[in-house]
Design a protein around this motif. Structure first.
Motif, PDB file in Angstrom:
ATOM      1  N   LEU A   1      -4.361  54.557 -28.142  1.00 34.12           N
ATOM      2  CA  LEU A   1      -4.153  54.299 -29.563  1.00 34.12           C
ATOM      3  C   LEU A   1      -2.696  54.495 -29.982  1.00 34.12           C
ATOM      4  N   CYS A   2      -1.963  55.293 -29.222  1.00 32.01           N
ATOM      5  CA  CYS A   2      -0.560  55.535 -29.567  1.00 32.01           C
ATOM      6  C   CYS A   2       0.296  54.281 -29.398  1.00 32.01           C
ATOM      7  N   GLU A   3      -0.165  53.330 -28.607  1.00 34.37           N
ATOM      8  CA  GLU A   3       0.659  52.186 -28.243  1.00 34.37           C
ATOM      9  C   GLU A   3       0.901  51.228 -29.408  1.00 34.37           C
ATOM     10  N   ARG A   4      -0.035  51.181 -30.372  1.00 38.65           N
ATOM     11  CA  ARG A   4       0.081  50.197 -31.443  1.00 38.65           C
ATOM     12  C   ARG A   4       0.158  50.827 -32.833  1.00 38.65           C
ATOM     13  N   ARG A   5       0.227  52.133 -32.891  1.00 38.52           N
ATOM     14  CA  ARG A   5       0.300  52.797 -34.192  1.00 38.52           C
ATOM     15  C   ARG A   5       1.692  52.679 -34.792  1.00 38.52           C
ATOM     16  N   ARG A   6       1.769  52.721 -36.117  1.00 40.22           N
ATOM     17  CA  ARG A   6       3.048  52.934 -36.788  1.00 40.22           C
ATOM     18  C   ARG A   6       3.372  54.422 -36.783  1.00 40.22           C
ATOM     19  N   GLN A   7       2.355  55.218 -37.072  1.00 36.03           N
ATOM     20  CA  GLN A   7       2.506  56.666 -37.073  1.00 36.03           C
ATOM     21  C   GLN A   7       1.132  57.307 -36.950  1.00 36.03           C
ATOM     22  N   ALA A   8       1.105  58.524 -36.428  1.00 36.02           N
ATOM     23  CA  ALA A   8      -0.135  59.292 -36.403  1.00 36.02           C
ATOM     24  C   ALA A   8      -0.384  59.875 -37.790  1.00 36.02           C
TER      25      ALA A   8
ATOM     26  N   ASP B   1      -2.252  54.010 -41.709  1.00 36.23           N
ATOM     27  CA  ASP B   1      -1.270  53.918 -40.637  1.00 36.23           C
ATOM     28  C   ASP B   1       0.129  53.697 -41.204  1.00 36.23           C
ATOM     29  N   GLN B   2       0.200  52.988 -42.296  1.00 37.13           N
ATOM     30  CA  GLN B   2       1.488  52.696 -42.915  1.00 37.13           C
ATOM     31  C   GLN B   2       2.018  53.872 -43.726  1.00 37.13           C
ATOM     32  N   ARG B   3       1.105  54.572 -44.426  1.00 37.81           N
ATOM     33  CA  ARG B   3       1.530  55.635 -45.334  1.00 37.81           C
ATOM     34  C   ARG B   3       1.467  57.033 -44.734  1.00 37.81           C
ATOM     35  N   GLY B   4       0.723  57.212 -43.643  1.00 40.48           N
ATOM     36  CA  GLY B   4       0.654  58.510 -42.989  1.00 40.48           C
ATOM     37  C   GLY B   4      -0.261  59.511 -43.660  1.00 40.48           C
ATOM     38  N   GLU B   5      -1.191  59.035 -44.489  1.00 41.31           N
ATOM     39  CA  GLU B   5      -2.143  59.906 -45.175  1.00 41.31           C
ATOM     40  C   GLU B   5      -3.551  59.334 -45.026  1.00 41.31           C
TER      41      GLU B   5
ATOM     42  N   LYS C   1      -6.532  60.445 -34.760  1.00 44.92           N
ATOM     43  CA  LYS C   1      -5.361  60.536 -35.633  1.00 44.92           C
ATOM     44  C   LYS C   1      -4.517  59.256 -35.652  1.00 44.92           C
ATOM     45  N   CYS C   2      -4.834  58.295 -34.796  1.00 46.24           N
ATOM     46  CA  CYS C   2      -4.115  57.027 -34.761  1.00 46.24           C
ATOM     47  C   CYS C   2      -5.078  55.882 -35.039  1.00 46.24           C
ATOM     48  N   ARG C   3      -4.578  54.825 -35.639  1.00 47.44           N
ATOM     49  CA  ARG C   3      -5.427  53.699 -36.023  1.00 47.44           C
ATOM     50  C   ARG C   3      -5.924  52.927 -34.806  1.00 47.44           C
ATOM     51  N   PRO C   4      -7.242  52.750 -34.663  1.00 52.97           N
ATOM     52  CA  PRO C   4      -7.764  51.845 -33.643  1.00 52.97           C
ATOM     53  C   PRO C   4      -7.434  50.403 -34.016  1.00 52.97           C
TER      54      PRO C   4
END
Length: 303
Positions: free
Chosen positions: A134-141, A164-168, A200-203
């Motif tokens: 999941l870390c490969e395509r995330r903007r942020q955790a 994923d964009q806002r981090g919340e 914690k990361c976006r699927p």
């Protein structure tokens, strides 16, 4: 000021799609698995709540009811520490779950290290995590947000595109519905409430997290729970329930029951995103919130 509270509560409940006040109207007893419901454009029939006028302008808590066929009935010992019965999520564990835990065990050394982290170290570790794909395509955790000494801890599935964009966690339309759900029982985001996710990361494409992904994030969730020490965990949706209970589970069968995770009581209900797709089930979610509120009131009364 006294006249404003009922009107604000009524407005919040109307926003949830439930109307101001409630009584139970019984329809069919058909139980539908949440996952099956998510594939359908229309929610199946079930118990719904009908708005009525009440003398004091306060919604009356209702017991959540999850009828089961005789073959699925479970007899479990009482959860004496909290005064509610402890029950298994389903009458029988699946063959896969019976053979072992639902999620593969995460690396023990990594888990042991994460179990020693404080808040700042933990959140930085989450942001730098490379433990699954999941870390490969995330903007942020997205570690989580809220009161770090909260009595209520809500656990969702995973971040969506906006999160994923806002981090919340829980922003956008689903987040607004969750805020309204909390307000309906007298809670607010960040005040005695902590909100996190099972992963914690976006699927990708908001798909359901895989077991390996849930297992990779499990040490982070465990550490958050250990640091917060909540009085109640609320699992929002099936993946969150499976992450906390470490087994297969159907939301329809688990509603209205009290489970445990590492000694912390767990209540299971629907994810707000699911409720947006299946608005008829908002009434069931309201029952679940009332069940959770009654439990917390009872816990407070017992000291």
């Amino acid at each position: 000021m006294a006249g404003r509270a009922p009107s604000r509560r009524a407005a919040v409940l109307r926003e949830m799609g439930l109307g101001p006040l409630w009584r139970l109207r019984t329809q069919g007893t058909q139980r539908v698995d949440e996952e099956a419901g998510e594939r359908s454009a229309e929610a199946p029939p079930g118990g719904v709540l009908e708005g009525v006028e009440a003398a004091h302008g306060v919604p009356r808590p209702l017991m959540a009811v999850a009828p089961q066929p005789p073959s699925a009935a479970v007899s479990s010992p009482a959860l004496t520490a909290h005064g509610f019965p402890e029950q298994h999520p389903t009458g029988r564990r699946s063959a896969e779950a019976a053979a072992g835990d639902i999620a593969p065990h995460a690396d023990s050394a990594r888990s042991a290290r994460i179990a020693t982290l404080g808040w700042d170290e933990l959140e930085e570790d989450i942001r730098q995590c490379r433990a699954c794909v999941l870390c490969e395509r995330r903007r942020q955790a997205v570690p989580g947000v809220g009161d770090r000494q909260a009595r209520w801890m809500l656990v969702g599935e995973g971040p969506g595109a906006e999160e994923d964009q806002r981090g919340e966690p829980f922003v956008g339309q689903a987040g607004r519905l969750l805020d309204n759900m909390l307000a309906a029982i007298g809670l607010r985001r960040g005040e005695d409430v902590y909100i996190g996710n099972a992963v914690k990361c976006r699927p990708p494409h908001n798909r359901t997290p895989e077991r390996a992904e849930l297992a990779a994030c499990r040490p982070y969730l465990e550490r958050q729970i250990a640091l917060i020490q909540p009085r109640l965990l609320v699992a929002l949706g099936r993946p969150a329930a499976q992450a906390l209970l470490d087994r297969e589970i159907a939301i329809s069968a688990a509603r209205g029951k009290l489970f445990e995770h590492a000694g912390v009581p767990v209540v299971v209900t629907y994810h707000p995103a699911y409720l947006l797709r299946n608005p008829r089930d908002k009434a069931k979610a309201w029952e679940d919130l009332c069940f959770a509120r009654r439990f917390m009131a009872r816990t407070a009364a017992n000291g």
